[in-house]
Design a protein around this motif. Structure first.
Motif, mmCIF file in Angstrom:
data_model
loop_
_atom_site.group_PDB
_atom_site.id
_atom_site.type_symbol
_atom_site.label_atom_id
_atom_site.label_comp_id
_atom_site.label_asym_id
_atom_site.label_seq_id
_atom_site.Cartn_x
_atom_site.Cartn_y
_atom_site.Cartn_z
ATOM 1 N N ALA A 22 9.130 1.919 4.789
ATOM 2 C CA ALA A 22 8.720 0.401 5.387
ATOM 3 C C ALA A 22 9.680 -0.251 6.078
ATOM 4 C CB ALA A 22 8.093 -0.472 4.251
ATOM 5 N N ALA A 23 10.873 -0.009 5.953
ATOM 6 C CA ALA A 23 12.134 -0.789 6.802
ATOM 7 C C ALA A 23 12.665 0.110 7.900
ATOM 8 C CB ALA A 23 13.311 -0.995 5.863
ATOM 9 N N ILE A 50 9.835 -8.208 -6.919
ATOM 10 C CA ILE A 50 8.422 -8.602 -6.920
ATOM 11 C C ILE A 50 7.488 -7.426 -7.601
ATOM 12 C CG2 ILE A 50 5.975 -8.681 -5.520
ATOM 13 C CD1 ILE A 50 7.940 -10.229 -3.526
ATOM 14 N N MET A 51 7.890 -5.950 -7.176
ATOM 15 C CA MET A 51 7.163 -4.853 -7.540
ATOM 16 C C MET A 51 7.499 -4.910 -9.282
ATOM 17 S SD MET A 51 5.697 -4.024 -5.154
ATOM 18 C CE MET A 51 4.494 -2.906 -5.802
ATOM 19 N N GLY A 52 8.652 -5.050 -9.610
ATOM 20 C CA GLY A 52 9.109 -5.135 -11.017
ATOM 21 C C GLY A 52 8.118 -6.196 -11.749
ATOM 22 N N TYR A 53 8.271 -7.354 -11.125
ATOM 23 C CA TYR A 53 7.478 -8.473 -11.811
ATOM 24 C C TYR A 53 5.867 -8.063 -11.934
ATOM 25 C CZ TYR A 53 6.203 -13.487 -12.701
ATOM 26 O OH TYR A 53 5.665 -14.539 -13.153
ATOM 27 N N LEU A 54 5.217 -7.525 -11.111
ATOM 28 C CA LEU A 54 3.983 -6.812 -11.153
ATOM 29 C C LEU A 54 3.742 -5.829 -12.194
ATOM 30 C CD1 LEU A 54 3.115 -7.478 -7.294
ATOM 31 C CD2 LEU A 54 2.470 -8.905 -9.096
ATOM 32 N N GLY A 55 4.769 -5.368 -12.370
ATOM 33 C CA GLY A 55 4.688 -4.071 -13.363
ATOM 34 C C GLY A 55 4.688 -2.851 -12.696
ATOM 35 N N VAL A 56 4.785 -2.605 -11.229
ATOM 36 C CA VAL A 56 4.635 -1.601 -10.680
ATOM 37 C C VAL A 56 6.067 -1.005 -10.428
ATOM 38 C CG1 VAL A 56 3.885 -0.307 -8.338
ATOM 39 C CG2 VAL A 56 2.808 -2.389 -9.230
ATOM 40 N N ALA A 104 1.759 6.994 -6.681
ATOM 41 C CA ALA A 104 0.712 7.630 -7.321
ATOM 42 C C ALA A 104 0.941 9.191 -7.045
ATOM 43 C CB ALA A 104 -0.645 7.248 -6.501
ATOM 44 N N SER A 105 1.558 9.511 -5.813
ATOM 45 C CA SER A 105 1.760 10.687 -5.527
ATOM 46 C C SER A 105 2.964 11.372 -5.881
ATOM 47 C CB SER A 105 1.611 11.029 -3.698
ATOM 48 O OG SER A 105 2.644 10.095 -3.395
ATOM 49 N N LEU A 106 4.204 10.700 -6.235
ATOM 50 C CA LEU A 106 5.144 11.220 -6.795
ATOM 51 C C LEU A 106 5.534 11.012 -8.198
ATOM 52 C CD1 LEU A 106 7.783 10.413 -3.804
ATOM 53 C CD2 LEU A 106 6.504 12.675 -4.256
ATOM 54 N N GLY A 107 4.662 10.182 -8.701
ATOM 55 C CA GLY A 107 5.036 9.939 -10.260
ATOM 56 C C GLY A 107 5.008 8.503 -10.293
ATOM 57 N N TRP A 108 4.384 7.592 -11.503
ATOM 58 C CA TRP A 108 4.467 6.470 -11.532
ATOM 59 C C TRP A 108 5.868 6.057 -12.254
ATOM 60 C CZ3 TRP A 108 1.774 2.650 -9.650
ATOM 61 C CH2 TRP A 108 0.187 3.068 -9.401
ATOM 62 N N GLY A 109 6.486 5.063 -11.880
ATOM 63 C CA GLY A 109 7.289 4.372 -12.820
ATOM 64 C C GLY A 109 8.758 5.002 -12.920
ATOM 65 N N ARG A 110 9.121 5.922 -11.921
ATOM 66 C CA ARG A 110 10.485 6.482 -11.989
ATOM 67 C C ARG A 110 11.314 6.056 -10.651
ATOM 68 N NH1 ARG A 110 9.581 12.563 -13.257
ATOM 69 N NH2 ARG A 110 7.488 12.155 -12.539
ATOM 70 N N GLY A 111 10.785 4.955 -10.225
ATOM 71 C CA GLY A 111 11.403 4.302 -9.029
ATOM 72 C C GLY A 111 11.418 5.167 -7.788
ATOM 73 N N TYR A 112 10.611 5.884 -7.640
ATOM 74 C CA TYR A 112 10.183 6.602 -6.306
ATOM 75 C C TYR A 112 9.812 5.541 -5.168
ATOM 76 C CZ TYR A 112 10.737 11.206 -8.419
ATOM 77 O OH TYR A 112 11.116 12.027 -9.209
ATOM 78 N N PHE A 113 9.499 4.611 -5.629
ATOM 79 C CA PHE A 113 9.090 3.768 -4.383
ATOM 80 C C PHE A 113 10.158 3.089 -3.624
ATOM 81 C CE2 PHE A 113 10.255 0.282 -7.696
ATOM 82 C CZ PHE A 113 10.623 -0.598 -6.880
ATOM 83 N N MET A 136 0.984 -1.217 -0.073
ATOM 84 C CA MET A 136 0.104 -0.236 -0.095
ATOM 85 C C MET A 136 0.823 1.193 0.018
ATOM 86 S SD MET A 136 -3.515 0.130 1.549
ATOM 87 C CE MET A 136 -3.571 0.767 3.236
ATOM 88 N N LEU A 137 1.968 1.061 0.862
ATOM 89 C CA LEU A 137 2.908 2.392 0.936
ATOM 90 C C LEU A 137 3.539 2.665 -0.302
ATOM 91 C CD1 LEU A 137 3.595 3.573 3.688
ATOM 92 C CD2 LEU A 137 5.547 2.463 3.640
ATOM 93 N N ILE A 138 3.722 1.605 -1.200
ATOM 94 C CA ILE A 138 4.271 1.589 -2.488
ATOM 95 C C ILE A 138 3.377 2.358 -3.643
ATOM 96 C CG2 ILE A 138 5.155 0.428 -4.398
ATOM 97 C CD1 ILE A 138 6.623 -1.509 -2.400
#
Lengths: 281, 325, 340
Positions: A154-155, A219-225, A138-147, A131-133
């Protein structure tokens, strides 16, 4: 008498005796270096499509062959490693730095700071990572590795809780009281005794933090996020390869192997660290 | 009260330290760990403090050094009230040696670094070689070999560890040291050696000790005067000989009897007619705190709490029966 | 004091030899020690820590870790060699026939169970036929027996609610639940303060005289031996250097090590400024065990022969023996060994 450096010398000597740990360290280090030096190791870039070599087998030109769009797999693996490893390392380092500071303040000074920090951490820990990711993306912009920052956030609780608990434990020891009686100042007590004694669990936590971040990142990459194509990422590569598992298994095998080798080598190194960091052998 | 005549080095008055105990079943309660203790320690004197565990003697030692903040009363050190001031300038004058030598040394520091901590606190601007000489000098003072500096605490025996603890305290060149059960965790043979070392250091460096122990025979060997504590109160205070040979308080007598007999003949001679040994009498709400265990308690003991009063010159006792026995 | 050799031998340890493997090499912790405990008697094992007195006893009880090895020796308990028992047999012997109490009782009590449930569990582990109610009342009686004021309340408490002395009383109660023939006490009062120690010693003495069990008491404090034990074995560096009745040892100590230890007994009535007695030098390092007598480096009377061979056992009186070259060579000991 050389002060604090001695214990680290002992530690390195002990660590070097542990072959699995040394092997793990060097494997991970060489993967990191290879990824960092990607532009020099391969003349292909990771995005040019060459329809003439779709699913090409390994050859002298393309040592690991090409993927379904005719892109060089070796380059994609190296560039993908850059993304994955950077996210894992940076997010874990950030988490360690923030968590360590928060944990130290809470554990050393106790009282109101502790109350505040602990509850904040509890709140943070209660939010699911995914959810955090998604919220961050969503807020910082998709797909640019901000996650990466979401991963770090989270850590943080894990690092902070560990540091807080260890610091509290150490604060209960009489040698802290002895240092206070000698008139040693807080910053020096923290540096000399508290940090010294929480370093082992912290370093071990750091290595397992890296493996966890690696796994979540892929996992995120695999899911396409997280990462937009055509930027490669090991998880995303594995997803692409999955479609051709039967006919051209090289891509999924190599990308999964890269993830597995990294996780295992870091874990082996972490185990070796744990053994070496105990002065009582 | 002070036998030395001139101003005492340390003077504490009505010192109090209370702890709040939270217990789910019984709710909050107050533990009066140190409850209004007054005493003086003269220069170069050793004041022994005896009592069983939980009587507040350790808390008192720490409160004097302000390692735990007292809840009432005052501490005067060398003519100055230090109850509320910043302790930093006094840290190098007052030191402490702890009970458990394995716990009071950082397991990840070498012995040299542990002692260096004191050296640095006292003189931060020493050159490397001066600092090293200081450390070796301190090791020599406590009769440890110089090569100990490179070892870790767990590589030393209990007696050697305690010597390191003493060297660390000496590193700031203090004049007053609280010895908090320094030999209780040690083997008999080490006990004797550490006591000898402490006495020797006192003579050479002109130290003043507050020597805390549960064992009257150990305290006796070290002290000029002895204070006996029971449940947060000082119940007897006198010259060591007077406490040992003419104890005024029933609790002091019980402490003396508790020491194991030195030989079988004495053991057989001692009539073991102890009335009720059943442990844990609890603290009475009023009256003398020792009244439930006291063999000569009279009704007034269950009502009035006795104050520390003089029974003979320099001999103080807090007992309702006082010198009448 | 009972007569020497009056009653039947209960535990007979012969030539026990135990070593540990460490990185620094084999530690020879116990080197062929022999002693026996008779029915109803209290036998003291005295020596400094690291002298091997605990290790020897733990070896008998099968409580040593994997790095240790019993090289030789036997330990006959009522004629059966405990060292050669199967695990199951040993487990049923422990607790029922032989019980043990330790220095730090709180670490032997399970923190998550009440005292009562641990005691009931102990009784029923050895005899399932006893009902829970019966076990409960048995436990309460035993707690009362060991001097606990209100057994019912204590049964409901958890170990952390007890003081050190109280936990030791509970440990003793648990150890005595199955009415053992031998109680092994491994420094049970070392962590306690003097007043509590005196109470525990009195308690053990009373319990022993009432139940007639034998006791093997491990300690470094000769004062406790004087109060409690009938016979004594003095251990140094994994060897027994002197053995005898308590009176023999106290009034006729023959070995310099025993004499030195006796001088260390804290005495309340000694003049203040008398120099504190001490044994010079560190206790024996069992890794590099010296050839010859183990005490010779610290011994004030050492001779050349001491570094060559371990001294033979010299019988001084019935049941009193010591291993020292001074005695073999017939030299007079400078100290008279008197202590009182």
């Amino acid at each position: 008498m050389n002060t604090t450096s001695n214990i680290w010398f002992d530690f390195l000597r002990k660590l070097c005796k542990n072959r699995a740990a040394v092997a793990g360290f060097f494997v991970f280090l060489s993967i990191c270096i290879a990824c960092a030096l990607a532009p020099y190791l391969t003349k292909w870039d990771y995005f040019s499509i060459d329809t003439t070599i779709v699913h090409a087998a390994p050859s002298r030109e393309h040592i690991l062959g090409a993927d379904n769009l005719g892109r060089d797999i070796f380059s994609r693996l190296l560039y993908g490693g850059r993304v994955t490893l950077r996210i894992a390392l940076v997010s874990t380092s950030l988490a360690a730095a923030v968590g360590c500071a928060a944990g130290l303040i809470a554990g050393y000074f106790r009282g109101r700071a502790d109350f505040f920090i602990s509850h904040l951490l509890d709140m943070l820990a209660s939010i699911p990572v995914f959810m955090l990711i998604i919220v961050t993306e969503a807020s910082l912009g998709w797909g640019r590795g901000y996650f990466m920052y979401a991963l770090a956030a989270a850590a943080v609780p894990q690092f902070a809780m560990l540091v807080r608990a260890s610091a509290m434990n150490i604060m209960g020891c009489t040698y802290i009281e002895a240092a206070r009686a000698l008139g040693v100042r807080h910053d020096k007590i923290i540096r000399r005794h508290v940090l010294h004694n929480i370093a082992p669990p912290l370093i071990i936590r750091f290595t397992s933090g890296i493996t966890e971040a690696l796994v979540i990142c892929t996992i995120m990459g695999y899911l396409g996020v997280g990462i937009n194509p055509p930027t490669p990422e090991w998880g995303a590569l594995a997803y692409t390869g999955k479609a051709f598992t039967r006919s051209h298994p090289l891509l999924i095998i190599l990308s999964s192997a890269a993830i597995a080798v990294c996780v295992i080598s870091v874990s082996l190194f972490g185990d070796g660290l744990r053994d070496a960091l105990d002065p009582r052998e | 009260m002070d036998k030395m005549g001139d101003t005492p080095l340390l003077k504490i008055e009505k010192l109090k330290k209370y702890y709040e105990i939270r217990n789910k079943a019984r709710g909050k309660s107050i533990l009066r760990a140190v409850d209004g203790v007054s005493l003086n320690i003269g220069r170069r004197e050793t004041l022994g403090l005896v009592g069983e565990s939980g009587c507040g003697k350790t808390t008192l030692g720490r409160a004097i050094l302000r390692l735990t903040e007292p809840d009432g009363g005052s501490i005067t050190y060398d003519g100055r009230d230090i109850t509320h001031i910043n302790m930093f300038p006094y840290r190098s004058r007052m030191q402490i040696v702890f009970q458990d030598p394995s716990d009071c040394l950082d397991p990840r520091c070498r012995i040299g670094d542990i002692i260096a901590e004191g050296v640095d606190a006292k003189a931060p601007k020493l050159s490397k070689s001066e600092r090293r000489d200081m450390i070796y000098g301190l090791l020599e003072t406590v009769s440890l070999a110089p090569d100990c500096a490179h070892r870790y605490p767990h590589e030393l025996s209990g007696g050697q560890q305690q010597r390191v603890g003493i060297a660390r305290a000496l590193a700031v060149a203090p004049e007053f040291i609280v010895c908090d059960e320094p030999v209780s965790a040690l083997d008999v043979s080490y006990q004797a050696q550490i006591i000898e070392l402490l006495q020797d250091l006192q003579e050479r460096l002109g130290l003043t000790y507050l020597f805390i122990s549960h064992d009257l025979s150990v305290v006796r060997r070290m002290s000029d005067r002895i204070g006996v504590m029971y449940l947060g109160k000082l119940v007897e205070l006198a010259k060591a000989e007077d406490v040992v040979f003419h104890p005024a308080h029933p609790y002091t007598r019980a402490l003396i009897e508790a020491i194991p007999a030195p030989d079988p003949k004495t053991a057989r001679e001692r009539s073991r007619t102890h009335a009720d040994d059943r442990a844990d009498p609890g603290i009475p709400d009023k009256g003398c705190r020792y009244c439930r265990l006291c063999e000569c308690a009279v009704p007034v003991c269950h009502i009035d709490e006795p104050e520390l009063t003089s029974v003979s010159p320099g001999h103080f006792c807090a007992c309702n029966l006082g010198h009448k026995q | 004091m009972r007569e020497d050799g009056g009653s039947e031998i209960l535990l007979d340890v012969m030539g026990l030899d135990v070593s540990f493997q460490t990185r620094r090499g084999d530690v020879r912790a116990v080197n062929g020690i022999s002693y026996c405990v008779r029915r109803g008697e209290a036998h003291g094992l005295v020596g400094e820590s690291g002298g091997g007195k605990s290790v020897g006893v733990h070896a008998i009880m099968g409580l040593l870790g994997t790095s240790s090895r019993v090289n030789a020796g036997s330990a006959l308990f009522e004629g059966r060699d405990i060292l050669r028992l199967k695990k199951g047999e040993l487990a049923s012997l422990r607790g029922r026939e032989i019980s043990m109490i330790f220095q730090n009782p709180s670490s032997y009590l399970d923190p998550v169970f009440t005292i009562g449930s641990q005691m009931i569990e102990t009784i029923r582990a050895h005899d399932r036929s006893i009902s829970k109610g019966a076990a409960r009342s048995l436990s309460e009686d035993m707690l009362w027996e060991v001097g606990i004021r209100d057994p019912e309340r204590r049964m409901r408490q958890y170990p952390f609610e007890l003081s050190g002395g109280m936990s030791q009383r509970v440990m003793i109660a648990i150890a005595l639940l199955c009415k053992p023939k031998l109680l092994i006490a491994d420094e049970p009062t070392t962590a306690l303060d003097v007043t509590t120690q005196a109470q525990i010693i009195r308690l053990l003495k009373n319990l022993q005289s009432r139940s007639g069990m034998a006791m093997l008491y491990i300690t470094h404090n000769f004062g406790i031996v004087a109060e409690l034990c009938d016979r004594v074995s003095v251990i140094c560096g994994g060897y027994i250097v002197e053995q005898g009745s308590t009176d023999d040892i106290f009034y006729g100590a023959a070995h310099p090590y025993t004499q030195a230890l006796l001088k260390l007994i804290p005495r309340i009535d000694s003049p203040k400024n008398e120099p504190a007695p001490s044994i010079g030098g560190p206790p024996v390092d069992s890794v590099s065990l010296p050839k010859g007598c183990v005490f010779r480096k610290r011994c004030p009377f050492r001779m050349d022969i001491c570094s060559r061979d371990f001294p033979p056992r010299i019988n001084l009186a019935p049941y009193h023996s010591a291993n020292c070259w001074l005695l073999e060579l017939g030299k007079e000991l400078p100290g008279d060994g008197q202590n009182g």
